[in-house]
Design a protein around this motif. Structure first.
Motif, PDB file in Angstrom:
ATOM      1  N   VAL A 138      -9.988  -1.256 -16.948  1.00  0.00           N
ATOM      2  CA  VAL A 138     -11.088  -1.478 -16.016  1.00  0.00           C
ATOM      3  C   VAL A 138     -10.658  -2.390 -14.864  1.00  0.00           C
ATOM      4  N   ILE A 139      -9.613  -3.199 -15.072  1.00  0.00           N
ATOM      5  CA  ILE A 139      -9.104  -4.050 -13.984  1.00  0.00           C
ATOM      6  C   ILE A 139      -8.687  -3.179 -12.800  1.00  0.00           C
ATOM      7  N   GLY A 140      -8.087  -2.032 -13.090  1.00  0.00           N
ATOM      8  CA  GLY A 140      -7.729  -1.102 -12.034  1.00  0.00           C
ATOM      9  C   GLY A 140      -8.941  -0.594 -11.282  1.00  0.00           C
ATOM     10  N   ASP A 141     -10.048  -0.395 -12.003  1.00  0.00           N
ATOM     11  CA  ASP A 141     -11.292   0.040 -11.360  1.00  0.00           C
ATOM     12  C   ASP A 141     -11.835  -1.039 -10.423  1.00  0.00           C
ATOM     13  N   VAL A 142     -11.735  -2.300 -10.857  1.00  0.00           N
ATOM     14  CA  VAL A 142     -12.205  -3.409 -10.022  1.00  0.00           C
ATOM     15  C   VAL A 142     -11.370  -3.508  -8.748  1.00  0.00           C
ATOM     16  N   ILE A 143     -10.053  -3.400  -8.895  1.00  0.00           N
ATOM     17  CA  ILE A 143      -9.173  -3.461  -7.729  1.00  0.00           C
ATOM     18  C   ILE A 143      -9.467  -2.299  -6.778  1.00  0.00           C
ATOM     19  N   SER A 144      -9.702  -1.121  -7.319  1.00  0.00           N
ATOM     20  CA  SER A 144     -10.022   0.042  -6.483  1.00  0.00           C
ATOM     21  C   SER A 144     -11.336  -0.162  -5.738  1.00  0.00           C
ATOM     22  N   ALA A 145     -12.330  -0.718  -6.431  1.00  0.00           N
ATOM     23  CA  ALA A 145     -13.633  -0.947  -5.797  1.00  0.00           C
ATOM     24  C   ALA A 145     -13.518  -1.952  -4.655  1.00  0.00           C
ATOM     25  N   LEU A 146     -12.748  -3.026  -4.871  1.00  0.00           N
ATOM     26  CA  LEU A 146     -12.552  -4.014  -3.804  1.00  0.00           C
ATOM     27  C   LEU A 146     -11.747  -3.429  -2.649  1.00  0.00           C
ATOM     28  N   SER A 147     -10.726  -2.630  -2.969  1.00  0.00           N
ATOM     29  CA  SER A 147      -9.878  -2.046  -1.936  1.00  0.00           C
ATOM     30  C   SER A 147     -10.630  -1.044  -1.079  1.00  0.00           C
ATOM     31  N   ALA A 148     -11.671  -0.445  -1.654  1.00  0.00           N
ATOM     32  CA  ALA A 148     -12.436   0.574  -0.931  1.00  0.00           C
ATOM     33  C   ALA A 148     -13.464  -0.020   0.035  1.00  0.00           C
ATOM     34  N   THR A 149     -13.633  -1.332   0.034  1.00  0.00           N
ATOM     35  CA  THR A 149     -14.618  -1.950   0.935  1.00  0.00           C
ATOM     36  C   THR A 149     -14.016  -2.121   2.329  1.00  0.00           C
ATOM     37  N   ASN A 150     -14.878  -2.220   3.320  1.00  0.00           N
ATOM     38  CA  ASN A 150     -14.430  -2.406   4.696  1.00  0.00           C
ATOM     39  C   ASN A 150     -14.033  -3.857   4.941  1.00  0.00           C
ATOM     40  N   GLY A 151     -12.848  -4.047   5.493  1.00  0.00           N
ATOM     41  CA  GLY A 151     -12.445  -5.392   5.909  1.00  0.00           C
ATOM     42  C   GLY A 151     -11.691  -6.199   4.881  1.00  0.00           C
ATOM     43  N   ALA A 152     -11.363  -5.595   3.730  1.00  0.00           N
ATOM     44  CA  ALA A 152     -10.599  -6.332   2.710  1.00  0.00           C
ATOM     45  C   ALA A 152      -9.144  -6.427   3.149  1.00  0.00           C
ATOM     46  N   TRP A 153      -8.666  -7.639   3.396  1.00  0.00           N
ATOM     47  CA  TRP A 153      -7.294  -7.856   3.859  1.00  0.00           C
ATOM     48  C   TRP A 153      -6.295  -7.912   2.711  1.00  0.00           C
ATOM     49  N   LEU A 154      -6.722  -8.442   1.571  1.00  0.00           N
ATOM     50  CA  LEU A 154      -5.827  -8.611   0.426  1.00  0.00           C
ATOM     51  C   LEU A 154      -6.654  -8.494  -0.843  1.00  0.00           C
ATOM     52  N   VAL A 155      -6.188  -7.687  -1.787  1.00  0.00           N
ATOM     53  CA  VAL A 155      -6.887  -7.500  -3.064  1.00  0.00           C
ATOM     54  C   VAL A 155      -5.892  -7.752  -4.190  1.00  0.00           C
ATOM     55  N   ARG A 156      -6.308  -8.540  -5.181  1.00  0.00           N
ATOM     56  CA  ARG A 156      -5.373  -8.923  -6.249  1.00  0.00           C
ATOM     57  C   ARG A 156      -6.173  -9.434  -7.457  1.00  0.00           C
ATOM     58  N   MET A 157      -5.548  -9.424  -8.618  1.00  0.00           N
ATOM     59  CA  MET A 157      -6.137 -10.030  -9.808  1.00  0.00           C
ATOM     60  C   MET A 157      -5.831 -11.519  -9.816  1.00  0.00           C
ATOM     61  N   SER A 158      -6.731 -12.313 -10.386  1.00  0.00           N
ATOM     62  CA  SER A 158      -6.517 -13.751 -10.538  1.00  0.00           C
ATOM     63  C   SER A 158      -6.109 -14.072 -11.972  1.00  0.00           C
ATOM     64  N   GLY A 159      -5.151 -14.980 -12.109  1.00  0.00           N
ATOM     65  CA  GLY A 159      -4.762 -15.457 -13.441  1.00  0.00           C
ATOM     66  C   GLY A 159      -4.349 -14.325 -14.352  1.00  0.00           C
ATOM     67  N   SER A 160      -4.860 -14.359 -15.576  1.00  0.00           N
ATOM     68  CA  SER A 160      -4.570 -13.305 -16.545  1.00  0.00           C
ATOM     69  C   SER A 160      -5.682 -12.266 -16.601  1.00  0.00           C
ATOM     70  N   GLY A 161      -6.610 -12.316 -15.621  1.00  0.00           N
ATOM     71  CA  GLY A 161      -7.667 -11.317 -15.531  1.00  0.00           C
ATOM     72  C   GLY A 161      -8.854 -11.612 -16.436  1.00  0.00           C
ATOM     73  N   ALA A 162      -9.897 -10.819 -16.305  1.00  0.00           N
ATOM     74  CA  ALA A 162      -9.977  -9.584 -15.531  1.00  0.00           C
ATOM     75  C   ALA A 162     -10.576  -9.777 -14.127  1.00  0.00           C
ATOM     76  N   THR A 163     -10.875 -11.029 -13.724  1.00  0.00           N
ATOM     77  CA  THR A 163     -11.445 -11.246 -12.398  1.00  0.00           C
ATOM     78  C   THR A 163     -10.427 -10.887 -11.321  1.00  0.00           C
ATOM     79  N   CYS A 164     -10.897 -10.163 -10.312  1.00  0.00           N
ATOM     80  CA  CYS A 164     -10.082  -9.829  -9.157  1.00  0.00           C
ATOM     81  C   CYS A 164     -10.783 -10.355  -7.908  1.00  0.00           C
ATOM     82  N   PHE A 165     -10.003 -10.519  -6.842  1.00  0.00           N
ATOM     83  CA  PHE A 165     -10.565 -11.063  -5.615  1.00  0.00           C
ATOM     84  C   PHE A 165     -10.094 -10.248  -4.419  1.00  0.00           C
TER      85      PHE A 165
END
Length: 294
Positions: free
Chosen positions: A236-263
Motif C-alpha cells: 500500500v506504500i506504493g499506492d500512497v506514493i502514486s496518489a501523492l505523485s498524481a497531484t498537481n504541483g508535487a515537487w518531491l515524493v518519498r517515504m519517511s523513516g521506515s514507513g508507511a507515512t509518505c510525504f
C-alpha cells in the motif's frame, strides 16, 4: 505545579541512507530530518505517582501504558535523577503509530522536556541526553525537535536551517514495524552498504536562506533506502506514493523513516491544500495532513 504542556511534532526523514550494520546489530544511518506542524500534545500535572492517560482520536492505537515510550523515558530519568519530580501525564494522540514519523519518540522527547522544566534541568543535561538515547533511536532528534542531519544510530545531530516547505503527509493507517523493515533490508552484522569514497562524497546541503526549490533539487539526488523493503512488506506504500505523485504541483515524493507515512513537497501551500483534499476525497480511510516542514 501548574500543568505544563509540550508538543511532540512529527519527524520527517527527507532522506535516509543506510550506511551499514554494526557488529552489534545496530544500523548506521545518515538522514536529513525535518519536523512538521502536526503534533501530539503532552501535558504534565502534579500527582502522587507516575501515571499516563491517553486521549484523542488515536488513543486506542497507543497500546498498554507500561509499553509507552513516555513511561519508559520518565522511569529511566527517575533512575538517574535523585528525587525527580514526576506526576500525571496526559497524551492527546493525533499522530498515527508505527508510521515512520517518530510519533512515540516525539512523545517521549516531549516527556523529557516537560520533566526538565518541572525539575529545573538544562535541556543539554547529560542525563537527559543519555535517557533519550536509551529510550529509542529517534528520541534524541525529537528532543531537539529541529531540522538537522542525523547520523550514527541517531545520536549525532548537525543542525540545518531549512526554509518552510509546503507539504502533504499521508499514512494509510497500516502500521509498519521498523524491525521488520530492517530485517527485509537484509544486512548482516558488520556489513557496509557504502564505502569510504561514498562518505567523502556526502552532499553539502544548501546554506541558510536557500529556497525550497534549491533544497528539493538537492534532496531529489538522494533517497530513502528503506522505501523498497518497506513497500515489499506493505505494498500500500506504493499506492500512497502514486496518489501523492498524481497531484498537481508535487515537487518531491518519498517515504519517511521506515514507513508507511509518505510525504510530498510542494511549491506553495495552496497546491498542498488542494492535493490533500483530493487524496482525502479519494481515500477517506487514510490519515492526511497538509502543512509545513521546517
Amino acid at each position: 505545579m501548574l500543568a505544563l504542556t509540550e508538543d511532540g511534532r512529527a519527524k520527517v526523514n527527507l532522506t535516509l541512507r543506510v550506511v551499514g550494520r554494526r557488529v552489534d546489530g545496530y544500523h548506521d544511518l545518515e538522514s536529513v530530518v525535518a519536523f512538521a506542524d502536526c503534533a501530539d500534545r503532552l501535558s504534565l500535572a502534579d500527582g502522587p505517582e507516575l501515571r499516563l492517560t491517553t486521549t484523542g482520536p488515536l488513543a486506542e492505537a497507543c497500546g498498554e501504558t507500561v509499553d509507552n515510550l513516555v513511561f519508559k523515558a520518565a522511569q529511566l530519568l527517575g533512575d538517574r535523577v535523585a528525587d525527580l519530580r514526576l506526576g500525571e501525564f496526559t497524551l492527546d494522540k493525533v499522530l498515527p503509530v508505527a508510521a515512520g514519523i517518530g510519533g512515540g519518540s516525539a512523545d517521549a522527547a516531549a516527556a523529557l522536556r516537560l520533566l526538565a522544566r518541572a525539575n529545573g534541568l538544562a535541556i543539554d543535561d547529560t542525563r537527559l541526553l543519555e535517557v533519550a538515547q536509551l529510550t529509542g533511536a529517534d528520541v534524541p532528534v525529537c528532543l531537539a525537535s529541529r531540522a538537522c542531519v542525523m547520523t550514527g544510530v541517531g545520536e549525532t545531530l548537525l543542525p540545518l536551517t531549512l526554509p518552510k516547505m509546503p507539504c502533504v503527509l499521508v499514512n494509510p493507517r497500516i502500521p509498519v514495524a521498523t524491525k521488520d523493515v530492517f530485517r527485509a533490508l537484509g544486512l548482516r552484522n558488520g556489513e557496509l552498504l557504502v564505502g569510504a569514497s561514498d562518505v567523502i562524497r556526502a552532499p553539502a546541503w544548501p546554506e541558510a536562506g536557500s529556497s525550497v526549490e534549491d533544497w528539493v533539487e538537492m534532496l531529489a539526488a538522494s533517497s530513502n533506502d528503506l522505501e523498497a523493503p518497506a513497500t515489499r512488506i506493505q505494498p500500500v506504500i506504493g499506492d500512497v506514493i502514486s496518489a501523492l505523485s498524481a497531484t498537481n504541483g508535487a515537487w518531491l515524493v518519498r517515504m519517511s523513516g521506515s514507513g508507511a507515512t509518505c510525504f510530498a513537497i510542494f511549491e506553495n501551500t495552496a497546491d498542498a491544500q488542494r492535493a490533500a483534499q483530493k487524496i482525502q476525497l479519494n481515500h477517506p480511510q487514510w490519515w492526511v495532513h497538509a502543512g509545513l516542514l521546517s
